[in-house]
Design a protein around this motif. Structure first.
Motif, PDB file in Angstrom:
ATOM      1  N   GLY A  37       8.659   9.349   4.464  1.00  0.00           N
ATOM      2  CA  GLY A  37       7.591   8.698   3.728  1.00  0.00           C
ATOM      3  C   GLY A  37       6.301   8.693   4.525  1.00  0.00           C
ATOM      4  O   GLY A  37       6.263   9.064   5.702  1.00  0.00           O
ATOM      5  N   PRO A  38       5.192   8.280   3.889  1.00  0.00           N
ATOM      6  CA  PRO A  38       3.887   8.252   4.565  1.00  0.00           C
ATOM      7  C   PRO A  38       3.830   7.225   5.692  1.00  0.00           C
ATOM      8  O   PRO A  38       4.539   6.217   5.666  1.00  0.00           O
ATOM      9  CB  PRO A  38       2.909   7.903   3.445  1.00  0.00           C
ATOM     10  CG  PRO A  38       3.739   7.252   2.382  1.00  0.00           C
ATOM     11  CD  PRO A  38       5.093   7.854   2.476  1.00  0.00           C
ATOM     12  N   LEU A  39       2.971   7.511   6.661  1.00  0.00           N
ATOM     13  CA  LEU A  39       2.817   6.667   7.846  1.00  0.00           C
ATOM     14  C   LEU A  39       1.353   6.361   8.076  1.00  0.00           C
ATOM     15  O   LEU A  39       0.504   7.262   8.049  1.00  0.00           O
ATOM     16  CB  LEU A  39       3.386   7.385   9.071  1.00  0.00           C
ATOM     17  CG  LEU A  39       3.098   6.765  10.449  1.00  0.00           C
ATOM     18  CD1 LEU A  39       3.772   5.405  10.589  1.00  0.00           C
ATOM     19  CD2 LEU A  39       3.553   7.714  11.563  1.00  0.00           C
TER      20      LEU A  39
ATOM     21  N   TRP B 155      -3.996   0.728   1.722  1.00  0.00           N
ATOM     22  CA  TRP B 155      -3.404   2.035   2.019  1.00  0.00           C
ATOM     23  C   TRP B 155      -2.108   2.226   1.235  1.00  0.00           C
ATOM     24  O   TRP B 155      -1.862   3.296   0.663  1.00  0.00           O
ATOM     25  CB  TRP B 155      -3.161   2.167   3.517  1.00  0.00           C
ATOM     26  CG  TRP B 155      -2.550   3.479   3.922  1.00  0.00           C
ATOM     27  CD1 TRP B 155      -3.195   4.674   4.102  1.00  0.00           C
ATOM     28  CD2 TRP B 155      -1.155   3.731   4.153  1.00  0.00           C
ATOM     29  NE1 TRP B 155      -2.281   5.647   4.453  1.00  0.00           N
ATOM     30  CE2 TRP B 155      -1.035   5.101   4.490  1.00  0.00           C
ATOM     31  CE3 TRP B 155      -0.014   2.924   4.128  1.00  0.00           C
ATOM     32  CZ2 TRP B 155       0.198   5.678   4.802  1.00  0.00           C
ATOM     33  CZ3 TRP B 155       1.214   3.495   4.431  1.00  0.00           C
ATOM     34  CH2 TRP B 155       1.311   4.859   4.750  1.00  0.00           C
ATOM     35  N   LEU B 156      -1.257   1.208   1.197  1.00  0.00           N
ATOM     36  CA  LEU B 156      -0.012   1.300   0.451  1.00  0.00           C
ATOM     37  C   LEU B 156      -0.265   1.554  -1.035  1.00  0.00           C
ATOM     38  O   LEU B 156       0.438   2.358  -1.661  1.00  0.00           O
ATOM     39  CB  LEU B 156       0.818   0.033   0.649  1.00  0.00           C
ATOM     40  CG  LEU B 156       1.447  -0.147   2.021  1.00  0.00           C
ATOM     41  CD1 LEU B 156       1.971  -1.570   2.191  1.00  0.00           C
ATOM     42  CD2 LEU B 156       2.573   0.861   2.244  1.00  0.00           C
ATOM     43  N   LYS B 157      -1.267   0.880  -1.575  1.00  0.00           N
ATOM     44  CA  LYS B 157      -1.615   1.110  -2.982  1.00  0.00           C
ATOM     45  C   LYS B 157      -2.033   2.551  -3.196  1.00  0.00           C
ATOM     46  O   LYS B 157      -1.690   3.176  -4.216  1.00  0.00           O
ATOM     47  CB  LYS B 157      -2.751   0.157  -3.397  1.00  0.00           C
ATOM     48  CG  LYS B 157      -3.097   0.240  -4.873  1.00  0.00           C
ATOM     49  CD  LYS B 157      -4.168  -0.783  -5.238  1.00  0.00           C
ATOM     50  CE  LYS B 157      -4.514  -0.703  -6.716  1.00  0.00           C
ATOM     51  NZ  LYS B 157      -5.590  -1.699  -7.085  1.00  0.00           N
ATOM     52  N   GLY B 158      -2.762   3.118  -2.210  1.00  0.00           N
ATOM     53  CA  GLY B 158      -3.160   4.518  -2.299  1.00  0.00           C
ATOM     54  C   GLY B 158      -1.996   5.483  -2.238  1.00  0.00           C
ATOM     55  O   GLY B 158      -2.104   6.632  -2.687  1.00  0.00           O
ATOM     56  N   GLN B 159      -0.869   5.022  -1.682  1.00  0.00           N
ATOM     57  CA  GLN B 159       0.355   5.823  -1.643  1.00  0.00           C
ATOM     58  C   GLN B 159       1.274   5.520  -2.813  1.00  0.00           C
ATOM     59  O   GLN B 159       2.434   5.975  -2.845  1.00  0.00           O
ATOM     60  CB  GLN B 159       1.102   5.562  -0.333  1.00  0.00           C
ATOM     61  CG  GLN B 159       0.285   5.738   0.940  1.00  0.00           C
ATOM     62  CD  GLN B 159      -0.298   7.128   1.056  1.00  0.00           C
ATOM     63  OE1 GLN B 159       0.372   8.124   0.753  1.00  0.00           O
ATOM     64  NE2 GLN B 159      -1.551   7.205   1.488  1.00  0.00           N
ATOM     65  N   ASN B 160       0.771   4.739  -3.773  1.00  0.00           N
ATOM     66  CA  ASN B 160       1.539   4.346  -4.967  1.00  0.00           C
ATOM     67  C   ASN B 160       2.797   3.551  -4.590  1.00  0.00           C
ATOM     68  O   ASN B 160       3.847   3.710  -5.205  1.00  0.00           O
ATOM     69  CB  ASN B 160       1.912   5.578  -5.805  1.00  0.00           C
ATOM     70  CG  ASN B 160       0.679   6.273  -6.349  1.00  0.00           C
ATOM     71  OD1 ASN B 160      -0.225   5.639  -6.895  1.00  0.00           O
ATOM     72  ND2 ASN B 160       0.644   7.602  -6.213  1.00  0.00           N
ATOM     73  N   LEU B 161       2.625   2.699  -3.607  1.00  0.00           N
ATOM     74  CA  LEU B 161       3.742   1.871  -3.146  1.00  0.00           C
ATOM     75  C   LEU B 161       3.410   0.383  -3.290  1.00  0.00           C
ATOM     76  O   LEU B 161       2.262   0.005  -3.225  1.00  0.00           O
ATOM     77  CB  LEU B 161       4.079   2.189  -1.683  1.00  0.00           C
ATOM     78  CG  LEU B 161       4.673   3.569  -1.437  1.00  0.00           C
ATOM     79  CD1 LEU B 161       4.656   3.896   0.030  1.00  0.00           C
ATOM     80  CD2 LEU B 161       6.099   3.624  -1.984  1.00  0.00           C
TER      81      LEU B 161
END
Length: 263
Positions: free
Chosen positions: A197-199, A257-263
């Protein structure tokens, strides 16, 4: 079903120091928890009273401890770690045990070469005595001020020390210090993992314990993976950035940032 977030503290801070973050993330719809390390008691006071319970736990012990916690969750959680907790979050992400990770002022992983003098000074209360590898070591208020609270007032640093500081196992620091000389180092992270997943790496520009140069060197370790790896720098913040009066700016940055990763 709400997404789980697992907060992972680092050395010398109790898990309950994440409570403001837990409340904020819960308000935004996440299921947020902050389990302690192996040996942590439920409260700061209880943990201080029994430091021997913390002694001897190394990086692999902590990773396995959180892996068991994650396995009990209904889905892969978001991992948010500070300092050594940031290293643990990266290791768990590299093992595909997290949906994403935010590593705040994360301790050096294997392969990171810069070793600033301020990092050595911050770690000296432990590394200065080889016998501390199998002990739990507490910081003095003055040592905490240098390692954590140098970007806030002396009064605020003292208040943070009194409220959140606990003894810490020495073993992880010795393991990290020897990482680049040990091919099987527990500080090794699978930075080449393409499927993880993204970091997000977060750096504090005034951090003595994990200076920005260390975080940027960590970013370079991920150059062989096409998985999302981002970095944000807070030039005026130091190692207390998750617990001091400016914590919310850091937390909101992570949420955005999490919202930008759709999380």
């Amino acid at each position: 079903m709400s997404t789980s977030v697992v907060f992972i503290h680092g050395l010398w801070l109790h898990a309950t120091s994440w409570q403001p973050w837990i409340d904020l993330f819960a308000d935004r719809g996440y299921h947020a928890v902050a389990p302690g390390w192996p040996g942590d008691a439920e409260t700061v006071e209880q943990t201080r009273a029994n430091p021997d319970a913390l002694a001897g736990h190394g990086i692999d012990d902590v990773v396995e401890h959180y892996a068991r916690i994650i396995e009990a969750l209904p889905a892969k959680p978001i991992l948010i770690g500070h300092s050594f907790g940031g290293m643990i979050a990266q290791k768990l992400l590299g093992l595909d045990l997290g949906a994403a990770a935010v590593a705040v002022d994360a301790a050096q992983i294997k392969g990171v070469l810069p070793l600033p003098l301020s990092t050595l000074r911050s770690g000296f209360p432990v590394l200065g005595n080889p016998a501390n590898k199998n002990r739990a070591v507490s910081l003095t208020e003055e040592q905490f001020r240098y390692a954590f609270g140098n970007a806030v007032s002396e009064r605020e640093s003292a208040e943070l020390f009194a409220r959140w500081s606990i003894p810490a196992p020495g073993k992880p620091l010795f393991e990290a210090a020897a990482a680049n000389f040990n091919p099987r180092s527990p500080a090794k992270v699978n930075t080449a993992n393409e499927s993880r997943g993204p970091l997000l790496l977060i750096a504090g520009g005034r951090d003595h314990t994990v200076p920005e140069v260390v975080v940027r060197a960590t970013l370079k370790q991920y150059r062989h993976s096409h998985a999302v790896t981002d970095i944000v720098d807070f030039p005026d913040k130091a190692h207390s950035l998750t617990i001091d009066s400016g914590w919310r700016e850091v937390a909101e940055t992570a949420l955005t940032w999490l919202k930008g990763q759709n999380l």
